[in-house]
Design a protein around this motif. Structure first.
Motif, PDB file in Angstrom:
ATOM      1  N   LEU A 175       0.285  14.369  -5.000  1.00 11.57           N
ATOM      2  CA  LEU A 175      -0.702  13.280  -5.099  1.00 11.57           C
ATOM      3  C   LEU A 175      -1.534  13.349  -6.381  1.00 11.57           C
ATOM      4  N   ASP A 222      -4.868   2.499  -8.570  1.00 10.90           N
ATOM      5  CA  ASP A 222      -4.836   3.934  -8.240  1.00 10.90           C
ATOM      6  C   ASP A 222      -6.092   4.279  -7.470  1.00 10.90           C
ATOM      7  N   GLN A 264       4.892   5.267  -1.964  1.00  6.31           N
ATOM      8  CA  GLN A 264       5.099   6.305  -2.977  1.00  6.31           C
ATOM      9  C   GLN A 264       6.209   7.274  -2.580  1.00  6.31           C
ATOM     10  N   LYS A 302      -8.381   6.739   1.155  1.00  2.00           N
ATOM     11  CA  LYS A 302      -7.446   6.056   2.049  1.00  2.00           C
ATOM     12  C   LYS A 302      -7.602   4.541   1.905  1.00  2.00           C
ATOM     13  N   ALA A 355      -8.254   1.064  -0.021  1.00  2.53           N
ATOM     14  CA  ALA A 355      -7.946   0.624  -1.395  1.00  2.53           C
ATOM     15  C   ALA A 355      -9.171   0.072  -2.121  1.00  2.53           C
ATOM     16  N   ILE A 361       0.819  -1.222   0.000  1.00  4.70           N
ATOM     17  CA  ILE A 361       0.000   0.000   0.000  1.00  4.70           C
ATOM     18  C   ILE A 361       0.857   1.278   0.000  1.00  4.70           C
ATOM     19  N   ASP A 362       0.694   2.059  -1.034  1.00  5.33           N
ATOM     20  CA  ASP A 362       1.128   3.474  -1.082  1.00  5.33           C
ATOM     21  C   ASP A 362       2.609   3.705  -0.754  1.00  5.33           C
ATOM     22  N   CYS A 421      -3.957   4.410   5.687  1.00  5.80           N
ATOM     23  CA  CYS A 421      -4.370   3.619   4.523  1.00  5.80           C
ATOM     24  C   CYS A 421      -4.327   2.111   4.781  1.00  5.80           C
ATOM     25  N   THR A 468      -0.731  -0.403  -4.512  1.00  5.31           N
ATOM     26  CA  THR A 468      -1.666   0.724  -4.594  1.00  5.31           C
ATOM     27  C   THR A 468      -0.889   2.036  -4.558  1.00  5.31           C
ATOM     28  N   ARG A 469      -1.542   3.072  -5.102  1.00  8.90           N
ATOM     29  CA  ARG A 469      -1.001   4.433  -5.014  1.00  8.90           C
ATOM     30  C   ARG A 469      -2.170   5.362  -4.680  1.00  8.90           C
ATOM     31  N   GLU A 470      -1.971   6.210  -3.697  1.00  4.99           N
ATOM     32  CA  GLU A 470      -3.012   7.211  -3.405  1.00  4.99           C
ATOM     33  C   GLU A 470      -2.787   8.414  -4.308  1.00  4.99           C
ATOM     34  N   HIS A 472       4.169  10.917  -7.050  1.00  2.00           N
ATOM     35  CA  HIS A 472       3.024  10.001  -6.905  1.00  2.00           C
ATOM     36  C   HIS A 472       3.442   8.553  -7.134  1.00  2.00           C
TER      37      HIS A 472
END
Ligand code: C5J
Length: 223
Positions: A104, A127, A25, A131, A133, A22-23, A161, A69-71, A111
């Motif tokens: 973001l 994507d 990034q 918060k 997924a 998760i995220d 997240c 995942t990416r927020e 990102h």
């Protein structure tokens, strides 16, 4: 494969499981990024990179499904709720120019996922504008279409997240195993409490285990 976890052992079936990262990034983790610009100690998140890298290598070696995942938001910000944009009353908001491009916003350098954990070809990247997924994404459909019922969860941040996603997953019927040292928060006490909230009350949201327990179980099946 049995994993020594809390509040009790977790029976991992690799064919029915996905590793969810998760995220991870650049804007959250890299020195000079948005997270650090807000005054956060990115070292609290960066300590997760090596454990995730080791788990990811073992998971790929075992042939398991990996998802990332990416927020972030559309460049036109049409999916950004005004409430999210102005929350915090910061001088710099989501969508504004930041140290690594617009903050973001999809397609910007900040990102993207850090190079150390970059997705391999064929690994789905989700994507997400929120918060959790599962909110406004195709994660649930992808998992269902692949017959996945177990999610091994890693990433940042533990109380935001990661916790939101685990709660969403739990309500949709997934068994989540949160990998303790593969999750992190800018606030160590929130990390600890975030893990405790998952495994409390007999595992109200899921299970918690260290990466060494998961890696050991994966090695046992591949050796
Ligand atoms: C936050 C996240 N903390 N990935 N995002 O805004 O946890």
């Amino acid at each position: 494969m049995r994993i020594d976890a809390e509040p009790y052992e977790y029976d991992l079936d690799l064919k029915s499981a996905a590793l969810l990262i998760i995220d991870m990034q650049r804007d959250f983790l890299e020195p000079g990024g948005f997270g650090e610009m807000l005054g956060n100690d990115v070292g609290q998140l960066r300590r997760t990179i090596e454990p995730i890298r080791a788990l990811l290598a073992a998971w790929r070696q075992a042939g398991g499904l990996v998802m990332h995942t990416r927020e972030g938001h559309r460049p036109d910000l049409a999916d950004l709720p005004p409430a999210k944009r102005i929350r915090g009353r910061g001088i710099t908001c989501i969508g504004d120019a930041g140290p690594m491009g617009r903050i973001l916003v999809r397609g910007e350098v900040g990102h993207d996922i850090i190079p150390e954990l970059y997705p391999a070809a064929g690994e789905p990247v989700i994507d997400k504008p929120g918060k959790g997924a599962f909110f406004a994404t195709d994660l649930h459909a992808i998992l269902r279409n692949r017959g996945i019922s177990q999610i091994v969860v890693t990433g940042v941040t533990t109380e935001v997240c990661v916790n939101t996603t685990v709660r969403e997953a739990n309500d949709r019927g997934y068994d989540c195993l949160v990998v303790a040292d593969c999750c992190g928060s800018y606030f160590p006490e929130f990390h600890e409490m975030g893990l405790r909230m998952v495994k409390a009350q007999g595992g109200i949201f899921g299970w918690v285990a260290p990466s060494r327990a998961v890696i050991q179980a994966l090695r046992d099946v591949t050796s």
